[in-house]
Design an enzyme around this catalytic site. Structure first.
Site, mmCIF file in Angstrom:
data_model
loop_
_atom_site.group_PDB
_atom_site.id
_atom_site.type_symbol
_atom_site.label_atom_id
_atom_site.label_comp_id
_atom_site.label_asym_id
_atom_site.label_seq_id
_atom_site.Cartn_x
_atom_site.Cartn_y
_atom_site.Cartn_z
ATOM 1 N N GLU A 50 41.960 53.123 32.138
ATOM 2 C CA GLU A 50 41.124 52.145 32.831
ATOM 3 C C GLU A 50 40.640 52.675 34.178
ATOM 4 O O GLU A 50 40.552 51.941 35.161
ATOM 5 C CB GLU A 50 41.842 50.805 32.990
ATOM 6 C CG GLU A 50 42.021 50.073 31.665
ATOM 7 C CD GLU A 50 42.384 48.599 31.834
ATOM 8 O OE1 GLU A 50 42.257 48.071 32.954
ATOM 9 O OE2 GLU A 50 42.791 47.988 30.828
ATOM 10 N N HIS A 323 49.628 47.116 36.084
ATOM 11 C CA HIS A 323 50.737 47.814 35.423
ATOM 12 C C HIS A 323 51.411 48.693 36.466
ATOM 13 O O HIS A 323 50.779 49.160 37.412
ATOM 14 C CB HIS A 323 50.239 48.722 34.291
ATOM 15 C CG HIS A 323 49.749 48.008 33.085
ATOM 16 N ND1 HIS A 323 50.219 48.261 31.817
ATOM 17 C CD2 HIS A 323 48.804 47.042 32.923
ATOM 18 C CE1 HIS A 323 49.599 47.505 30.936
ATOM 19 N NE2 HIS A 323 48.723 46.747 31.590
#
Length: 556
Positions: A50, A323
Site C-alpha cells: 500500500e 498495521h
C-alpha cells in the site's frame, strides 16, 4: 560485493498509503522512511505494501538510501500495485506477477481489481556463489470484505492467490535459493490459505517456528474459541501472538472520539499493556525457506521474529500505519565440519564449503547432531536447532538419519570416510508437495460454486446488453412520433443512457467474466492434476480432455 552476511534482517509493513483516502498519508510515510533508516537491527530487505504513489516511495528512498541503496517500485493495473522492495544488496531480476483471480471491476468502491493484486518478485544476490541468492516475494492479497463467511464470494480469490504464491515459492526453492515471502496475506494462521502456502511450498511461517502455540485468529474466531484460551491482553497479543493488526495499541483502530485526543501539541495517550484485545490478529507474514543446504554449506535459522514499527508519529501522535510491521532475523548456521583424518583421501581432505565460500559449485552435508566428529558446542547447537525445528526446512538432509554404524568416523575406524554426496540443485530433503484428498475436494467445490456465480453474472449482463440495445432502438424510433420537443429529448436521453449502461455490461460479460471463467478453468485443472498426482504418484494432468475441460470432467 560486500562481505557475505551471517544474518539477514527482514521487515514487512503495510503502509496504508492510499491516495486521497488514507489520513495523514504524507506525514506518516515520511516518518516510516525515517524509522527504517534508524532501525536497530538495521534492516537488509524491506517489503512495503500500500505504497501507491511515487511521491511516497521516493520519500522513503531518500531516507533509507544509505542503508538500502537498491530498491524497486512495482507498477500494476490502473492505480498501481502499491508494492515496493528495498534491499541492501543488488536486485538482479525483477518481475510483477499479477494474480489470475484478482477482484472484480464491478466492485469499484473496493478497488482490488484496479490496483492489480499480485506478487512483486525480486532476485537479490547477497554473495558471489551461485546459490547465494535470496528470492523475495512481496504481496498484498485480496481483502476479506465479507468477513470470511462460508459464503464469502472472495474466498475463491484468496485460495487461488495462495495457490499461485505457493507455486512461485516452490520454484524458487527448487533453484536452491533462500526464499522469502512477505506481505499482507489477509488470512489468519492455520487457515486453508495459510496451509496451502506452507504445504505446497517448502517454506515455514517464521512466527510459528518460534511461537508454535500462538493464536490462530482473534478471540471471537471459532478456531480460536475452540482452543479455550482467555481473551489475550494487548501485550500478550504483540509478544506471543504476533498480532500486528486491529489491536488497541494502534490509534487507527480507535474511535473518532479517542482519535480527537491526538494531534500536534497534545500529550501522548498511552494504552495499558493489560488492555483486553479480542480483535487483534495476524494478517502480515514472513514465510521463509532455507535454500540448498549442501551448496551453501549450511542452512538459515530463524533467530528472532517480532512485531515492529509500533512507535507513533513524534508530532501527530498517531500510529505510523493501520498495521504494525513484522520483522525477523535469519541467521546462517554452517554445517558441522569433521575433524582431520589420520589418512584422508584427496577428496576427503578438501576444505568443506560454507556460506562464505565464493565457489559456485560448493557442496557439503549436514552431519548427524550426535556425530563424534563434532566439537561439544557445535553438537549442542546442531541438536538444538534440529530438535526445535528452527531450521527452515522440516527436516535435515537424509544423511542425518543414517545409523551411526553406517557413517563411521575416520578417527575410530582408521579408514577414509565415504565420499560426500554430489552437488544438489535443491535441498535433498525437498519432497513433492501433496495435499489431503478432502482438501482437493473442498477447493474444487469452492471453484465450482464461484464458477456458477460468475456464469450467472455473465449471462445476466449479456442479456442486459441486448435488452438495452432493443430499448435504445425503440426510443429512437419513438422520437419520430413524439408530440413535443421535450418528449423527444427524454426519449433520446433514455436511449443514450440505457445503451451506455448496456454496453458496459456487455463488455464486462465478454471481456472480464470471460477471462475470469477461463482463469477458473486453469485453476481447476491444476487442482485436479495435483490431486491425481498425489494418488498415482506421478503427473496425471494429460489426457484427452486437455484444452476445453470436458475431458477432465469425464475423467473424474
Amino acid at each position: 560485493m560486500q562481505d557475505v552476511p551471517d544474518e539477514i534482517n527482514v521487515v514487512t509493513l503495510n503502509c496504508w498509503g492510499l491516495k486521497y483516502i488514507s489520513k495523514l498519508r504524507r506525514e506518516r510515510l515520511t516518518e516510516i522512511g525515517r524509522q527504517l533508516a534508524i532501525a536497530s537491527p538495521q534492516p537488509h530487505i524491506v517489503a512495503l505494501q500500500e505504497c501507491f504513489t511515487q511521491e511516497d516511495y521516493h520519500s522513503i528512498r531518500r531516507q533509507t538510501r544509505f542503508i538500502l541503496p537498491y530498491a524497486k517500485f512495482y507498477h500494476g493495473a490502473a492505480f498501481g500495485a502499491g508494492l515496493a522492495i528495498l534491499s541492501r544488496w543488488p536486485i538482479e531480476e525483477s518481475t510483477m506477477y499479477r494474480y489470475p483471480l484478482n477482484g472484480r471491476p464491478t466492485a469499484f468502491w473496493r478497488g482490488d481489481w484496479y490496483v492489480g493484486k499480485g506478487v512483486a518478485c525480486a532476485k537479490i544476490r547477497y554473495g558471489p556463489a551461485a546459490k547465494q541468492v535470496v528470492e523475495v516475494f512481496n504481496t498484498h492479497t485480496h481483502s476479506p470484505y465479507e468477513g470470511g463467511r462460508p459464503d464469502d464470494s472472495y474466498l475463491c480469490h484468496r485460495t487461488a492467490q495462495a495457490w499461485e504464491m505457493a507455486k512461485l515459492l516452490r520454484g524458487a526453492a527448487e533453484r536452491g535459493h533462500l526464499v522469502l515471502a512477505m506481505g499482507d496475506f489477509n488470512m489468519i494462521p492455520m487457515s486453508p490459505e495459510h496451509q496451502l502456502v506452507t504445504t505446497l511450498a517448502p517454506v515455514r511461517d517464521v512466527w510459528r517456528v518460534l511461537h508454535p502455540d500462538s493464536s490462530v485468529g482473534p478471540a471471537h474466531h471459532p478456531a480460536e474459541e475452540a482452543r479455550r484460551r482467555p481473551v489475550p491482553t494487548a501485550e500478550f497479543n504483540i509478544q506471543e501472538n504476533g498480532a500486528a493488526s486491529d489491536g488497541p495499541t494502534n490509534t487507527w483502530r480507535w474511535t473518532k472520539a479517542q482519535q480527537k485526543r491526538l494531534g500536534p501539541g497534545k500529550l501522548p495517550v498511552p494504552v495499558s499493556p493489560d488492555t483486553p484485545d479480542p480483535l487483534g490478529k495476524r494478517l502480515d507474514y514472513i514465510f521463509a525457506g532455507s535454500g540448498d543446504i549442501d551448496a551453501l554449506g549450511g542452512g538459515w535459522v530463524v533467530k528472532q521474529a517480532r512485531v515492529g514499527m509500533m512507535m507513533r508519529h513524534p508530532e501527530l501522535g498517531c500510529s505510523l500505519s493501520d498495521h504494525f510491521a513484522v520483522e525477523a532475523t535469519l541467521t546462517f548456521f554452517p554445517s558441522p565440519q569433521p575433524s582431520p583424518s589420520p589418512s584422508p583421501s584427496p577428496r576427503a581432505s578438501a576444505e568443506p564449503p560454507s556460506n562464505r565460500d565464493s565457489s559456485p559449485t560448493a557442496t557439503g552435508t549436514l552431519q548427524p547432531p550426535d556425530s563424534p566428529l563434532l566439537p561439544p558446542l557445535t553438537t549442542a547447537k546442531t541438536d538444538s536447532a534440529l530438535q526445535n525445528g528452527t531450521f527452515l526446512h522440516s527436516a535435515p538432509p537424509s544423511s542425518t538419519h543414517l545409523p551411526r554404524s553406517r557413517s563411521p568416523s575416520p578417527s575410530l575406524s582408521g579408514s577414509p570416510p565415504p565420499p560426500p554426496p554430489p552437488p544438489q540443485t535443491f535441498p535433498p530433503h525437498f519432497n513433492p508437495p501433496t495435499l489431503p484428498a478432502p482438501t482437493h475436494s473442498q477447493i474444487l467445490t469452492l471453484i465450482k460454486t464461484y464458477t456458477a456465480r460468475e456464469q450467472r453474472q455473465q449471462t445476466w449482463r449479456a442479456r442486459h446488453f441486448f435488452v438495452s440495445l432493443l430499448v435504445s432502438t425503440a426510443c429512437l424510433v419513438a422520437v419520430w412520433f413524439s408530440p413535443a420537443n421535450y418528449v423527444a429529448f427524454l426519449l433520446v436521453l433514455v436511449s443514450s443512457l440505457g445503451l451506455v449502461a448496456g454496453t458496459v455490461d456487455g463488455l464486462l460479460a465478454l471481456l472480464f467474466f470471460g477471462a475470469e471463467l477461463r482463469a477458473l478453468k486453469e485453476f481447476e485443472w491444476e487442482v485436479r492434476n495435483a490431486g491425481s498426482s498425489s494418488i498415482t504418484g506421478g503427473g496425471g494432468g494429460g489426457g484427452e480432455g486437455d484444452g476445453d475441460g470436458d475431458g477432465d470432467e469425464r475423467r473424474w
